[in-house]
Design a protein around this motif. Sequence first.
Motif, short mmCIF file in Angstrom:
data_model
loop_
_atom_site.label_atom_id
_atom_site.label_comp_id
_atom_site.label_asym_id
_atom_site.label_seq_id
_atom_site.Cartn_x
_atom_site.Cartn_y
_atom_site.Cartn_z
N TYR A 67 0.86 -1.18 0.00
CA TYR A 67 0.00 0.00 0.00
C TYR A 67 0.89 1.24 0.00
CZ TYR A 67 -4.15 2.70 1.47
OH TYR A 67 -5.20 3.57 1.56
N PHE A 68 0.51 2.27 -0.76
CA PHE A 68 1.35 3.46 -0.94
C PHE A 68 1.78 4.08 0.39
CE2 PHE A 68 2.36 7.88 -1.79
CZ PHE A 68 3.15 7.80 -2.92
N PRO A 69 0.88 4.30 1.35
CA PRO A 69 1.35 4.88 2.62
C PRO A 69 2.39 4.02 3.34
CG PRO A 69 -1.03 5.08 2.44
CD PRO A 69 -0.58 4.19 1.32
N ASP A 70 2.25 2.69 3.22
CA ASP A 70 3.25 1.81 3.83
C ASP A 70 4.61 1.98 3.17
OD1 ASP A 70 1.33 0.85 5.53
OD2 ASP A 70 0.98 -1.01 4.43
N ILE A 71 4.61 2.16 1.84
CA ILE A 71 5.87 2.37 1.13
C ILE A 71 6.52 3.68 1.57
CG2 ILE A 71 6.97 2.65 -1.12
CD1 ILE A 71 4.78 0.92 -2.33
N MET A 72 5.69 4.71 1.73
CA MET A 72 6.24 5.99 2.19
C MET A 72 6.91 5.85 3.55
SD MET A 72 5.73 8.13 -0.28
CE MET A 72 6.20 6.65 -1.22
N ARG A 73 6.28 5.09 4.44
CA ARG A 73 6.87 4.89 5.77
C ARG A 73 8.19 4.12 5.68
NH1 ARG A 73 1.31 3.55 6.67
NH2 ARG A 73 0.22 5.24 7.74
N LEU A 74 8.21 3.09 4.83
CA LEU A 74 9.42 2.30 4.68
C LEU A 74 10.57 3.13 4.10
CD1 LEU A 74 7.90 -1.04 3.31
CD2 LEU A 74 9.12 -0.77 5.48
N MET A 75 10.23 4.08 3.21
CA MET A 75 11.24 4.89 2.55
C MET A 75 11.57 6.17 3.32
SD MET A 75 10.09 4.55 -1.46
CE MET A 75 11.46 5.58 -2.03
N GLY A 76 10.81 6.43 4.38
CA GLY A 76 11.04 7.66 5.14
C GLY A 76 10.63 8.91 4.38
N LEU A 77 9.61 8.79 3.51
CA LEU A 77 9.12 9.92 2.73
C LEU A 77 7.80 10.43 3.32
CD1 LEU A 77 9.84 8.68 -0.90
CD2 LEU A 77 11.05 10.46 0.37
N PRO A 78 7.44 11.68 3.06
CA PRO A 78 6.22 12.25 3.64
C PRO A 78 4.95 11.56 3.13
CG PRO A 78 7.66 13.97 2.75
CD PRO A 78 8.20 12.67 2.26
N LEU A 79 4.05 11.27 4.04
CA LEU A 79 2.77 10.69 3.65
C LEU A 79 1.97 11.65 2.77
CD1 LEU A 79 1.63 8.97 6.98
CD2 LEU A 79 2.66 7.90 4.97
N GLU A 80 2.32 12.93 2.83
CA GLU A 80 1.62 13.94 2.01
C GLU A 80 1.83 13.70 0.51
OE1 GLU A 80 2.02 15.42 6.04
OE2 GLU A 80 3.51 14.62 4.61
N MET A 81 2.76 12.83 0.14
CA MET A 81 2.95 12.52 -1.28
C MET A 81 1.78 11.74 -1.86
SD MET A 81 7.00 11.56 -1.78
CE MET A 81 6.65 10.92 -3.42
N GLU A 82 0.97 11.13 -1.01
CA GLU A 82 -0.11 10.28 -1.52
C GLU A 82 -1.11 11.06 -2.37
OE1 GLU A 82 -3.19 6.79 -0.12
OE2 GLU A 82 -2.50 8.24 1.37
N ASP A 83 -1.55 12.23 -1.91
CA ASP A 83 -2.59 12.96 -2.64
C ASP A 83 -2.15 13.33 -4.06
OD1 ASP A 83 -4.41 12.73 -0.62
OD2 ASP A 83 -4.11 14.75 0.17
N PRO A 84 -0.97 13.95 -4.26
CA PRO A 84 -0.58 14.23 -5.64
C PRO A 84 -0.28 12.98 -6.45
CG PRO A 84 1.15 14.89 -4.11
CD PRO A 84 -0.06 14.58 -3.29
N PHE A 85 0.21 11.93 -5.80
CA PHE A 85 0.46 10.68 -6.52
C PHE A 85 -0.86 10.11 -7.05
CE2 PHE A 85 0.74 6.03 -6.61
CZ PHE A 85 1.83 5.84 -7.46
N VAL A 86 -1.88 10.07 -6.21
CA VAL A 86 -3.19 9.56 -6.63
C VAL A 86 -3.80 10.45 -7.69
CG1 VAL A 86 -5.57 9.15 -5.86
CG2 VAL A 86 -3.64 8.33 -4.48
N ARG A 87 -3.70 11.76 -7.51
CA ARG A 87 -4.23 12.70 -8.51
C ARG A 87 -3.62 12.46 -9.88
NH1 ARG A 87 -1.58 17.70 -7.26
NH2 ARG A 87 -0.12 17.05 -8.90
#
Length: 231
Positions: A67-87
């Motif tokens: 799941y995208f949020p899980d990947i962000m956590r594993l990579m240490g990236l901001p969860l805020e990336m999800e909205d523009p990624f989905v858009r």
Amino acid sequence: MSQPSSTAGVTVRTPRPGPIRAVVFDLDGVVVDSSAVMREAFSIAYAEVVGTGPAPFDEYNKHMGRYFPDIMRLMGLPLEMEDPFVRESYRLAHRVPLFPGVRETLEALHERGVRMAIATGKSGPRARSLLDLLGVLSLFDHVIGSDEVPRPKPAPDIVLRALDLLGIPPQQAMMVGDAVTDLTSGRDAGVTTVATTWHGGDVAALLAAAPDLVAHKPDELLTHCPALLTS
């Protein structure tokens, strides 16, 4: 006791006997060739939220299936990336094709009476929207996203949810995936696991995870799914 078979020099477990009545598919890298679009969407999201510099898509790709949020956590990236990624994923969805041979294989499985579901790292709405755009949504009995189960892959929840909805026991089902997370999820759910190689990813890692079967082309799945007798 059955002996293990070998594929490309790597030992894989012999699948259990019995008819396969259901196939659970991962989506990205198995049904749809979405890598180029995901790279672009990821790069745009990274630039918007993190800033300048190369987006680490190759690292992101190593976690594919989660799941995208899980990947962000594993990579240490901001969860805020999800909205523009989905858009951006929605905006670019018209550029995502089915892999060659997938449509014909899905239609053949449907004709044979095999039940089918999608168990994806995407959200459910986004997966259903993409499959509808491609004209194959109606071939699947259920499409389940990682936002629709308590624990996404590699936990078995999403595969078990698919089997529950399909009404098929694990010993009569297969999980088809292109990532180790897919195989882990399927194995822990008790189904036959199938690794696919047509995505061109890290096939060595998949084979090292000891799938029950390896499929190099979509239509090879038909060998293991004969027509079912219907009442």
